[in-house]
Design an enzyme around this catalytic site. Sequence first.
Site, PDB file in Angstrom:
ATOM      1  N   ASP A  94       0.628  -0.929  -0.320  1.00  0.00           N
ATOM      2  CA  ASP A  94      -0.119   0.051  -0.133  1.00  0.00           C
ATOM      3  C   ASP A  94       0.994   1.522  -0.213  1.00  0.00           C
ATOM      4  OD1 ASP A  94      -3.236   0.634   0.928  1.00  0.00           O
ATOM      5  OD2 ASP A  94      -2.063   1.475   2.239  1.00  0.00           O
ATOM      6  N   GLY A  97       4.441   1.592   0.967  1.00  0.00           N
ATOM      7  CA  GLY A  97       5.646   0.683   0.763  1.00  0.00           C
ATOM      8  C   GLY A  97       5.809   1.078   2.736  1.00  0.00           C
ATOM      9  N   LEU A 116       7.180  -2.978   3.808  1.00  0.00           N
ATOM     10  CA  LEU A 116       7.711  -3.986   3.312  1.00  0.00           C
ATOM     11  C   LEU A 116       9.215  -2.838   2.720  1.00  0.00           C
ATOM     12  CD1 LEU A 116       6.134  -5.394   0.182  1.00  0.00           C
ATOM     13  CD2 LEU A 116       7.488  -6.378   1.790  1.00  0.00           C
ATOM     14  N   ASP A 132      -8.218  -8.002   6.099  1.00  0.00           N
ATOM     15  CA  ASP A 132      -9.107  -7.568   7.616  1.00  0.00           C
ATOM     16  C   ASP A 132      -9.699  -6.333   7.576  1.00  0.00           C
ATOM     17  OD1 ASP A 132      -7.028  -6.765   8.395  1.00  0.00           O
ATOM     18  OD2 ASP A 132      -7.687  -6.450  10.176  1.00  0.00           O
TER      19      ASP A 132
HETATM   20  P1  XMP Z   1       1.747  -0.261   3.618  1.00  0.00           P
HETATM   21  O1  XMP Z   1       1.134   0.692   3.772  1.00  0.00           O
HETATM   22  O2  XMP Z   1       2.894  -0.432   4.883  1.00  0.00           O
HETATM   23  O3  XMP Z   1       0.731  -1.362   4.193  1.00  0.00           O
HETATM   24  O4  XMP Z   1       2.284  -0.992   2.569  1.00  0.00           O
HETATM   25  C1  XMP Z   1       0.836  -2.032   3.745  1.00  0.00           C
HETATM   26  C2  XMP Z   1       0.384  -2.891   5.013  1.00  0.00           C
HETATM   27  O5  XMP Z   1      -1.708  -2.127   5.602  1.00  0.00           O
HETATM   28  C3  XMP Z   1      -2.320  -3.287   5.281  1.00  0.00           C
HETATM   29  N1  XMP Z   1      -3.783  -2.348   3.948  1.00  0.00           N
HETATM   30  C4  XMP Z   1      -5.360  -3.432   4.117  1.00  0.00           C
HETATM   31  N2  XMP Z   1      -5.607  -4.016   4.562  1.00  0.00           N
HETATM   32  N3  XMP Z   1      -6.820  -4.334   2.907  1.00  0.00           N
HETATM   33  C5  XMP Z   1      -6.997  -3.966   4.385  1.00  0.00           C
HETATM   34  O6  XMP Z   1      -7.864  -5.349   4.948  1.00  0.00           O
HETATM   35  C6  XMP Z   1      -6.361  -3.447   2.243  1.00  0.00           C
HETATM   36  O7  XMP Z   1      -7.407  -2.818   1.228  1.00  0.00           O
HETATM   37  C7  XMP Z   1      -5.718  -2.628   2.458  1.00  0.00           C
HETATM   38  N4  XMP Z   1      -4.263  -1.586   2.369  1.00  0.00           N
HETATM   39  C8  XMP Z   1      -3.566  -1.663   3.660  1.00  0.00           C
HETATM   40  C9  XMP Z   1      -1.913  -4.573   5.081  1.00  0.00           C
HETATM   41  O8  XMP Z   1      -2.275  -5.214   6.643  1.00  0.00           O
HETATM   42  C10 XMP Z   1      -1.299  -4.755   4.835  1.00  0.00           C
HETATM   43  O9  XMP Z   1      -0.281  -5.509   4.542  1.00  0.00           O
END
Ligand code: XMP
Length: 189
Positions: free
Chosen positions: A102, A104, A107, A158
């Site tokens: 999302d 980033g 990761l 979730d």
């Molecule tokens: P980042 O922002 O660090 O986020 O890249 C990764 C984590 O954000 C959560 N995430 C979601 N979870 N539906 C979800 O259930 C979504 O659409 C979503 N977008 C981000 C997710 O846990 C992911 O590992």
Amino acid sequence: MHDHIARVLITEAEIEVGISRVAGELTDRFGGRDLTLVAILKGSFVFVADLIRRLPVPLRVAFVWAESYREGTAPGALDLFWTAREDEIAGRSVLVVDDILDSGRTLAAVRRECFARGAAEVHTCVFLDKPERRAVEFIPDFACFEIEDVFVVGYGLDHAGRYRNLPYVAALKPEFLASSAVAPRGARP
Ligand code: XMP
């Protein structure tokens, strides 16, 4: 549960095809190497379980729990809790696997920490990629699906701890997406 769903974005059959394609790419790339796959909890557990059974390569699985503090569906501060032993990372080829890329931040932080723990090389693999949401520059090495900027649940993902067991990826009806109070959550983001 199914009546909470507004729209299915990726069906079970499509998931099967996407994972098999990425498993093939990973097998071609890492065929001869003894990999450590680092699964980011909780969201990646369904994807990892399906993915590794399609990888006919020697590998170990380690886990890191990423706990973020968020308001509703917006990400906040991030803490990482490792269960991986030192010898599972140091000097090894590491593949970090997450459910969704999302902003980033998760990761990027896990990859940085793998290098800090002495990994010889670090690659990344995600089930879903939401490129429109990127806050830090990050391109996954492997991705099953790219999706639009919509909050999704199912297949491990979730909302407020629920819907991980849906066998497809879907958007919730707005009334079930209402943001809850700001609170640290054991279930990641
Ligand atoms: P980042 O922002 O660090 O986020 O890249 C990764 C984590 O954000 C959560 N995430 C979601 N979870 N539906 C979800 O259930 C979504 O659409 C979503 N977008 C981000 C997710 O846990 C992911 O590992």
